[in-house]
Design an enzyme around this catalytic site. Sequence first.
Site, mmCIF file in Angstrom:
data_model
loop_
_atom_site.group_PDB
_atom_site.id
_atom_site.type_symbol
_atom_site.label_atom_id
_atom_site.label_comp_id
_atom_site.label_asym_id
_atom_site.label_seq_id
_atom_site.Cartn_x
_atom_site.Cartn_y
_atom_site.Cartn_z
ATOM 1 N N ASP A 1 0.847 -1.194 0.000
ATOM 2 C CA ASP A 1 0.000 0.000 0.000
ATOM 3 C C ASP A 1 0.882 1.244 0.000
ATOM 4 O OD1 ASP A 1 -2.282 1.809 0.617
ATOM 5 O OD2 ASP A 1 -3.327 -0.047 1.086
ATOM 6 N N HIS B 1 -3.838 6.140 2.947
ATOM 7 C CA HIS B 1 -4.501 4.901 2.530
ATOM 8 C C HIS B 1 -3.893 3.682 3.221
ATOM 9 C CE1 HIS B 1 -5.677 1.764 -0.461
ATOM 10 N NE2 HIS B 1 -6.722 2.528 -0.685
ATOM 11 N N SER C 1 -11.195 -0.897 -1.003
ATOM 12 C CA SER C 1 -9.931 -0.764 -0.268
ATOM 13 C C SER C 1 -10.130 -0.971 1.219
ATOM 14 C CB SER C 1 -9.346 0.639 -0.457
ATOM 15 O OG SER C 1 -8.627 0.738 -1.646
#
Length: 780
Positions: A151, A228, A558
């Site tokens: 990520d 994220h 996600s």
Amino acid sequence: MSIPLSSVILGLLCLLCVLNDQGILIKMVAANTNSHVHIVYLGERQHDNPRLITDSHHDLLATIVGSKSLASELMVYSYRHGFSGFAAKLTEAQAKKFAELPDVIRVIPNSLHKLQTTRSWDFLGLSPHSPSSYILHNSNMGDGVIIGVLDTGIWPESESFNEVGLGPVPSQWKGVCESGEKFNATLHCNRKIIGARWFNDGLLAEYGKPLNTSESTEFMSPRDAHGHGTHTSSTAAGSFVTNVSYKGLGQGTIRGGAPNARLAIYKVCWNVLGGQCSAADMLKAFDEAIHDGVDVLSLSIGSSLPLFSDVDERDGIATGSFHAVARGITVVCAAANDGPSAQTVKNTAPWIITVAASTMDRAFPTSITLGNNKTFLGQSMFTGPEIGFTSLIYPESEGLDPTATGVCESLSLSKTMVTGKVVLCFTSRGRRLAVTTASAAVKLAGGVGLIVAKNPSDGLYPCDDDFPCIEVDYEIGTRIVFYIRSTRYPLVKLNLPKTIVGKPLLAKVAYFSSRGPNSVAPAILKPDIAAPGVNILASTSPLDLFADGGYAMHSGTSMSTPHVSGIVALLKALHRNWSPAAIRSALVTTAWRNGPSGLPIFAEGSPQKLANPFDFGGGIVNPNAAANPGLVYDMGKADYMHYLCAMGYNNSAISRLTGHSTTCPIKRPSILDINLPSITIPSLRNSITVTRTVTNVGAPKSVYDATIDPPLGTVVSVKPNPLVFNSTVNILTFEITISTTHQMNTGYYFGSLTWTDTVHAVRIPLSVRTEFLQHFADDY
Ligand SMILES: *[C@@H]1O[C@H](CO)[C@@H](O)[C@H](O)[C@H]1NC(C)=O
Ligand SMILES: *[C@@H]1O[C@H](CO)[C@@H](O)[C@H](O)[C@H]1NC(C)=O
Ligand SMILES: *[C@@H]1O[C@H](CO)[C@@H](O)[C@H](O)[C@H]1NC(C)=O
Ligand SMILES: *[C@@H]1O[C@H](CO)[C@@H](O)[C@H](O)[C@H]1NC(C)=O
Ligand SMILES: *[C@@H]1O[C@H](CO)[C@@H](O)[C@H](O)[C@H]1NC(C)=O
Ligand SMILES: *[C@@H]1O[C@H](CO)[C@@H](O)[C@H](O)[C@H]1NC(C)=O
């Protein structure tokens, strides 16, 4: 922790996030050169010494580019643990030369993948799993299991990564923690973050070095400038953090799915063009993660191109995950956010667990009482004081004010019309700024409150928290309009929101969640499973444009992906010897097809409908049941070969994916017989018989009876029935025969086959389309 948020900051953030969505975060100039990164893939490793493998890569590169020193300059990565190969900057001519070398299995041009986030701004949020859960305690909350996260890196100071109460680093761990810009391995890795590395040579070789890190928009280190990766990591394996709330709402403890699991961070996605991850970098991360000893890999990433096949050379995820799964590492990937249209699901390889996103429950329902005493539920973040019965208006143009309109984005209100009143308005689809605009207009005109009717799955900005604003769906909005038109003095009372925790209401498959059928291989059901992915509260980087005191609500597949990764870690801790396929089977066969409250699960879209396997695979993940599934549909490398042969890939294409020479049987096996925990028949003519094999993982002596819910227009039978297991027989094969009852072309219909003993219900979805066109039917 209380999170103050002023409307000024919110406005500013919103402006930035629009920019971010358009990818104008950092401008990078592509290096002006004819060379591009290519991955030269050599397949399985030829020996065990990584040094020798790398030397051989340099030698090979030198033979084509002319010299050893030039080779060192052009080399981007050497892959030497999970498989053999390297990434290097090559001209097309050089790439072609490599492709012709006998040792080279294939040459793959580098490609970009993107993060699977949409940012919905409904403020909801709660931990999806009860802390008193069976699986959590019996797995010791995932202790000893290592989750690798590919990520945007990690914000190590976040409380979610504290190591309080964690034992030593698991002995299988062979990875490293690397220092870099604003990241000190000694300080920032601990018993929670046991490894952290970053990979961007593949990306930078295309875009030019160095990465501009001047305004802390990126760090050359595992540090997360985007948010994220911190969000997904803390969702999968965050430690307990007490007293987190949003303005006192939802106050409580946040944690990841497996709070005692450990994290290995592989930063492969960068703050470039809105978050990009290159195939060369991801393959390097797979290669290292396989070596490092991770148990689970979590990828909230999908390709930016519309369609990849399992053997498509550009799909780094399909190739890397094949090698990981072959070594027993479960790979969990996002289904992507391209729903609700059919055939939008990505990451479709049968060795991957592909995750759809569902809503969970409304944590902050707010009731609206009309003058006729009818009550409707909306949601809001407004914390008071309550608005007692007040005049309510819907600004329709006729008769009120020529400039007024009931559309939130273009509210233009006169003071005389609005002062002291509550206003109802409707958003048009997909307008993200609607709520902010509308509440500003109502406030300006002296209104005291706002009811916004919107599509529940629109990613709108939330109401300001200092102005009474309640969101409802279109249907409720319309019923309020009818009330307003029915009475001379419409009145409304806006009550305060309540926090509901742990009592899920109607769960739905999210609007944005990508749907099946699988366009690469329609007989392979994708997605596999759904998990909460709407309004997930988790830790983030303070540089996250939506960050608020280190926490943020995000939505997307996600966010659902790391929920499943965390649950997989719990299952691994409980059942160390289960294969990735057994784990997937346990998840799919026990999933909730009705919500936890017994209510049906819908799929958002227009029109909304009951969710079917193309929306959520087996259903919404049910971790406690998955811990004890009774039977599993297991698979190994041979089954994946079977799949590739059945797909009609020729021997050379399969050898190119798997990295070793493969020969398919002369008679192509049927793709319908792959031992998946689902049966999908894309074109049924008259009758077909498929086989499945189940392994008993429950009590040795057990008898399972079949219950069949046949898809509309079919008759389904199974034999043998019952399945009788004892201490010597723990694997049994059965046949399912499906016949059509009518001779016409129809769409897909859905049903299920459930094996039950006294304890377990092992359910697989059946999806059948009858098809009478000869040229389609021939394929199956
Ligand atoms: C929890 O947070 C709130 C708001 O920040 C604070 O007032 C309260 O004292 C905290 N409670 C505990 C037990 O720390
Ligand atoms: C990293 O942190 C350790 C422990 O505080 C310190 O001794 C070391 O000097 C730091 N390294 C760098 C490069 O700052
Ligand atoms: C890096 O970005 C900053 C801010 O966007 C800009 O002022 C600076 O010129 C850039 N530096 C380089 C080397 O491009
Ligand atoms: C609404 O309920 C209140 C109290 O329950 C009652 O006094 C009032 O008459 C009701 N109004 C209508 C329109 O039914
Ligand atoms: C195998 O399939 C590939 C395309 O997938 C094709 O380019 C190649 O020529 C085929 N090889 C053989 C031996 O048929
Ligand atoms: C288990 O079942 C098989 C097949 O019915 C039988 O042959 C075998 O003897 C049984 N084993 C035991 C221990 O009962």
